[in-house]
Write a protein that holds these residues in place. Sequence first.
Motif, PDB file in Angstrom:
ATOM      1  N   VAL A  95       0.860  -1.187   0.000  1.00 41.97           N
ATOM      2  CA  VAL A  95       0.000   0.000   0.000  1.00 41.97           C
ATOM      3  C   VAL A  95       0.895   1.235   0.000  1.00 41.97           C
ATOM      4  N   GLN A  96       0.885   1.964  -1.106  1.00 43.12           N
ATOM      5  CA  GLN A  96       1.696   3.174  -1.201  1.00 43.12           C
ATOM      6  C   GLN A  96       0.844   4.436  -1.249  1.00 43.12           C
ATOM      7  N   GLN A  97      -0.466   4.277  -1.202  1.00 36.45           N
ATOM      8  CA  GLN A  97      -1.366   5.428  -1.211  1.00 36.45           C
ATOM      9  C   GLN A  97      -2.398   5.297  -0.085  1.00 36.45           C
ATOM     10  N   PRO A  98      -1.921   5.227   1.167  1.00 38.75           N
ATOM     11  CA  PRO A  98      -2.857   5.030   2.267  1.00 38.75           C
ATOM     12  C   PRO A  98      -3.824   6.199   2.473  1.00 38.75           C
ATOM     13  N   THR A  99      -3.475   7.380   1.986  1.00 36.07           N
ATOM     14  CA  THR A  99      -4.359   8.532   2.124  1.00 36.07           C
ATOM     15  C   THR A  99      -5.713   8.266   1.459  1.00 36.07           C
ATOM     16  N   ALA A 100      -5.712   7.477   0.409  1.00 40.75           N
ATOM     17  CA  ALA A 100      -6.952   7.167  -0.311  1.00 40.75           C
ATOM     18  C   ALA A 100      -7.931   6.348   0.531  1.00 40.75           C
ATOM     19  N   MET A 101      -7.416   5.719   1.604  1.00 43.09           N
ATOM     20  CA  MET A 101      -8.258   4.815   2.395  1.00 43.09           C
ATOM     21  C   MET A 101      -8.307   5.157   3.875  1.00 43.09           C
ATOM     22  N   GLY A 102      -7.298   5.850   4.379  1.00 44.30           N
ATOM     23  CA  GLY A 102      -7.201   6.142   5.801  1.00 44.30           C
ATOM     24  C   GLY A 102      -6.417   5.058   6.521  1.00 44.30           C
ATOM     25  N   LEU A 103      -5.327   5.449   7.165  1.00 45.30           N
ATOM     26  CA  LEU A 103      -4.457   4.470   7.829  1.00 45.30           C
ATOM     27  C   LEU A 103      -5.175   3.607   8.855  1.00 45.30           C
ATOM     28  N   GLU A 104      -5.922   4.253   9.739  1.00 45.62           N
ATOM     29  CA  GLU A 104      -6.597   3.485  10.790  1.00 45.62           C
ATOM     30  C   GLU A 104      -7.533   2.448  10.179  1.00 45.62           C
ATOM     31  N   LYS A 154      -5.831 -10.630   9.122  1.00 49.40           N
ATOM     32  CA  LYS A 154      -6.144 -11.180   7.805  1.00 49.40           C
ATOM     33  C   LYS A 154      -5.019 -11.047   6.794  1.00 49.40           C
ATOM     34  N   LEU A 155      -4.369  -9.902   6.791  1.00 49.35           N
ATOM     35  CA  LEU A 155      -3.472  -9.576   5.692  1.00 49.35           C
ATOM     36  C   LEU A 155      -2.294  -8.763   6.221  1.00 49.35           C
ATOM     37  N   SER A 156      -1.097  -9.137   5.821  1.00 47.35           N
ATOM     38  CA  SER A 156       0.081  -8.345   6.181  1.00 47.35           C
ATOM     39  C   SER A 156       0.262  -7.242   5.155  1.00 47.35           C
ATOM     40  N   LEU A 157       0.888  -6.168   5.595  1.00 44.70           N
ATOM     41  CA  LEU A 157       1.010  -4.988   4.751  1.00 44.70           C
ATOM     42  C   LEU A 157       2.458  -4.599   4.510  1.00 44.70           C
ATOM     43  N   SER A 158       2.719  -4.148   3.323  1.00 49.61           N
ATOM     44  CA  SER A 158       3.937  -3.432   2.992  1.00 49.61           C
ATOM     45  C   SER A 158       3.458  -2.004   2.789  1.00 49.61           C
ATOM     46  N   ILE A 159       3.736  -1.139   3.751  1.00 46.83           N
ATOM     47  CA  ILE A 159       3.088   0.179   3.770  1.00 46.83           C
ATOM     48  C   ILE A 159       4.085   1.265   4.126  1.00 46.83           C
ATOM     49  N   MET A 160       3.787   2.464   3.700  1.00 48.84           N
ATOM     50  CA  MET A 160       4.649   3.615   3.901  1.00 48.84           C
ATOM     51  C   MET A 160       3.799   4.874   3.833  1.00 48.84           C
ATOM     52  N   PRO A 161       4.361   6.054   4.138  1.00 54.30           N
ATOM     53  CA  PRO A 161       3.594   7.280   3.913  1.00 54.30           C
ATOM     54  C   PRO A 161       3.229   7.414   2.429  1.00 54.30           C
ATOM     55  N   ASP A 162       2.123   8.043   2.163  1.00 53.40           N
ATOM     56  CA  ASP A 162       1.567   8.172   0.815  1.00 53.40           C
ATOM     57  C   ASP A 162       2.571   8.814  -0.149  1.00 53.40           C
ATOM     58  N   ILE A 163       2.857   8.121  -1.261  1.00 46.26           N
ATOM     59  CA  ILE A 163       3.858   8.605  -2.215  1.00 46.26           C
ATOM     60  C   ILE A 163       3.318   9.662  -3.173  1.00 46.26           C
ATOM     61  N   GLN A 164       1.998   9.863  -3.195  1.00 47.69           N
ATOM     62  CA  GLN A 164       1.432  10.865  -4.103  1.00 47.69           C
ATOM     63  C   GLN A 164       0.930  12.103  -3.369  1.00 47.69           C
ATOM     64  N   GLU A 165       0.190  11.903  -2.292  1.00 49.72           N
ATOM     65  CA  GLU A 165      -0.457  13.022  -1.609  1.00 49.72           C
ATOM     66  C   GLU A 165       0.364  13.603  -0.463  1.00 49.72           C
ATOM     67  N   PHE A 166       1.309  12.832   0.071  1.00 47.33           N
ATOM     68  CA  PHE A 166       1.994  13.261   1.290  1.00 47.33           C
ATOM     69  C   PHE A 166       3.489  13.513   1.098  1.00 47.33           C
ATOM     70  N   LEU A 167       4.239  12.485   0.708  1.00 45.29           N
ATOM     71  CA  LEU A 167       5.699  12.605   0.660  1.00 45.29           C
ATOM     72  C   LEU A 167       6.221  13.737  -0.228  1.00 45.29           C
ATOM     73  N   PRO A 168       5.595  14.027  -1.359  1.00 51.39           N
ATOM     74  CA  PRO A 168       6.131  15.128  -2.182  1.00 51.39           C
ATOM     75  C   PRO A 168       6.017  16.514  -1.540  1.00 51.39           C
ATOM     76  N   VAL A 169       5.089  16.717  -0.614  1.00 46.98           N
ATOM     77  CA  VAL A 169       4.836  18.063  -0.084  1.00 46.98           C
ATOM     78  C   VAL A 169       5.101  18.206   1.416  1.00 46.98           C
ATOM     79  N   ALA A 170       5.329  17.131   2.105  1.00 47.32           N
ATOM     80  CA  ALA A 170       5.489  17.155   3.566  1.00 47.32           C
ATOM     81  C   ALA A 170       6.844  17.700   3.974  1.00 47.32           C
ATOM     82  N   THR A 171       6.894  18.210   5.199  1.00 53.54           N
ATOM     83  CA  THR A 171       8.181  18.579   5.788  1.00 53.54           C
ATOM     84  C   THR A 171       8.818  17.324   6.369  1.00 53.54           C
ATOM     85  N   VAL A 172      10.094  17.414   6.671  1.00 51.59           N
ATOM     86  CA  VAL A 172      10.796  16.278   7.285  1.00 51.59           C
ATOM     87  C   VAL A 172      10.138  15.902   8.608  1.00 51.59           C
TER      88      VAL A 172
END
Length: 146
Positions: A54-63, A72-90
């Motif tokens: 999951v690279q776009q968790p913003t589309a679904m909500g992390l919680e 049920k399912l294991s995740l490979s997840i990170m902060p959103d690569i489209q909506e968050f990482l390009p514009v976020a501060t460190v």
Amino acid sequence: MVSPRMWRDFFKPRYARIFGRCRELGMANFMHSCGNTLEIMPDLAEIGLNILQVQQPTAMGLERIFEVCRDKLSLSIMPDIQEFLPVATVDDVRAESERILRLSRVAEGWMIADTYRHWPQGIPAVNIEAWEDTVRNWSISACATS
């Protein structure tokens, strides 16, 4: 775009055969899917998917993602690569990374902290480093307290 109903009618039986064959061969199943897959996550687990990237968790909500996938399912997840990482501060990246890691601790199963060398264009290198450093430090402290 494919609706959940269309996915269930057309893709689900085909993925079930692929995942089943992989399990017969002793292999784990790992799948990447872009966008909002929340409605079909239980279906993916039902047909034998082990890990969903999951690279776009913003589309679904992390919680909500962790709630649906718990047990049920294991995740490979990170902060959103489209909506968050390009514009976020460190600092924002570090805070979001810690939130992901905290949520992963309450879920059964496990989480892979997604990281790789070829990031999508437009994500500042300092944000990638902040994600990787947070995961690395979190992992070290988790091992030290176990």
